[in-house]
Write a protein that holds these residues in place. Structure first.
Motif, short mmCIF file in Angstrom:
data_model
loop_
_atom_site.label_atom_id
_atom_site.label_comp_id
_atom_site.label_asym_id
_atom_site.label_seq_id
_atom_site.Cartn_x
_atom_site.Cartn_y
_atom_site.Cartn_z
N ILE A 228 17.77 67.61 6.66
CA ILE A 228 19.19 67.53 6.37
C ILE A 228 19.67 66.05 6.78
O ILE A 228 19.31 65.35 7.42
CB ILE A 228 19.51 68.41 8.07
N VAL A 263 14.99 71.76 9.02
CA VAL A 263 15.94 72.69 8.57
C VAL A 263 16.17 73.97 9.55
O VAL A 263 16.89 74.92 8.96
CB VAL A 263 15.88 73.00 7.08
N GLU A 287 21.45 70.03 3.10
CA GLU A 287 20.09 70.01 2.92
C GLU A 287 19.58 69.16 1.72
O GLU A 287 20.21 69.46 0.72
CB GLU A 287 19.62 71.59 2.92
#
Length: 306
Positions: A228, A263, A287
């Motif tokens: 991220i 994530v 992401e």
């Protein structure tokens, strides 16, 4: 499903120097198999062995279900087209005349010439002398010669080398159309990840003569570690806060934000709560996947395009 190309412990050595070592290729039927590696990795040597142009030091080759041996090499090559290194041609002859010579050599009917000229989009320049062709047109003529007789297997060694951007795009589109339109299997080598990523369905990565990865393209992308990317109103304070909370955070090298090396929903949610509680605004949250170049660097320990 039986592979179109299979090699077992394929090895080529010049003196004491190994160029290809214990190669085990498996090329599925109907695929565009991207054979990827830095310059000097052994790609061209491998392709020449597959065509019987170079004799292996050890190992075996099976093409179209048959072993590549001296006695059946010509039979296999009748169903194989190739463009290795730069195309050969007679400059003082036209494209059509060059292809007529290839038909005689391959013992195939000249009725296929119109078809291959159309496939490579040279029908309007077919009567022009090849010495007056651009590099891209010469590459397309080489591909047309390889397509004569509608082979089941096509081997292309760095087919976009030296082409300008529009020539690269044309060659890429041609290659991508071949399995679907004509049922061909294509083995295409390149040292450029971006090229393979836009063409291939399957990938084999070779480095210093050793096959270090082989699978479909999706599996190569799955090697990428998702993370991220985070930008806040105070990245420095956010970094210290998340680090103190033992979250897997790192600052980007270029100072453009933070990376959260997870994530998982729970991790992202906790990160958001911590920042909000400290009145640190979240400007961007996205992401990101590791690029193919980064994957290649991890696998080979060197730059992706050399």
């Amino acid at each position: 499903m039986e592979s179109i190309i299979t090699t077992q412990a394929l090895t080529k050595q010049y003196g004491s120097k190994p160029v290809v070592r214990d190669l085990a290729l498996k090329v599925p039927p109907g695929s565009i198999y991207g054979f990827l590696g830095p310059n000097g990795a052994g790609k061209s040597t491998t392709m020449k062995m597959l065509l019987g142009l170079i004799k292996p030091t050890a190992g075996s080759i099976f093409i179209l279900g048959k072993p590549m041996l001296e006695e059946n090499r010509l039979e296999i090559l009748k169903n194989t087209g190739s463009l290795i290194e730069s195309p050969s041609y007679y400059g003082h002859l036209s494209a059509r005349e060059n292809l007529q010579i290839i038909c005689t050599l391959k013992n195939v009917l000249e009725t296929g010439i119109d078809d291959v000229l159309r496939i490579v989009r040279l029908e309007k320049q077919q009567d022009k002398k090849v010495k007056n062709y651009s590099l891209g047109m010469k590459q397309r003529l080489g591909l047309a010669a390889a397509l004569l007789g509608h082979p089941r297997l096509l081997l292309l060694d760095e087919p976009t080398n030296g082409l300008d951007p529009s020539g690269i795009q044309e060659m890429r589109e041609l290659i991508c159309s071949l399995p679907g339109k004509y049922g061909m299997t294509v083995l295409v080598s390149s040292h450029l990840l971006s090229e393979i990523d836009q063409m291939a369905t399957h990938v084999g990565i070779i480095d210093r003569g050793v096959l270090i990865f082989q699978n479909d393209l999706a599996s190569l992308h799955h090697h990428s570690r998702a993370r991220i990317r985070l930008r806040t109103t105070d990245d420095g304070q956010a970094f210290r806060l998340l680090k103190k909370a033992r979250l897997p955070v790192a600052a980007s090298k270029d100072g453009s934000g933070l990376f959260l090396h997870s994530v998982e929903d729970s991790c992202v949610l906790r990160c958001g709560h911590l920042l909000t509680d400290q009145k640190i605004g979240i400007l961007r949250l996205e992401e990101m996947q590791m690029s193919l170049e980064e994957i290649f660097l991890n696998l080979t320990g060197k730059q992706a395009s050399l």
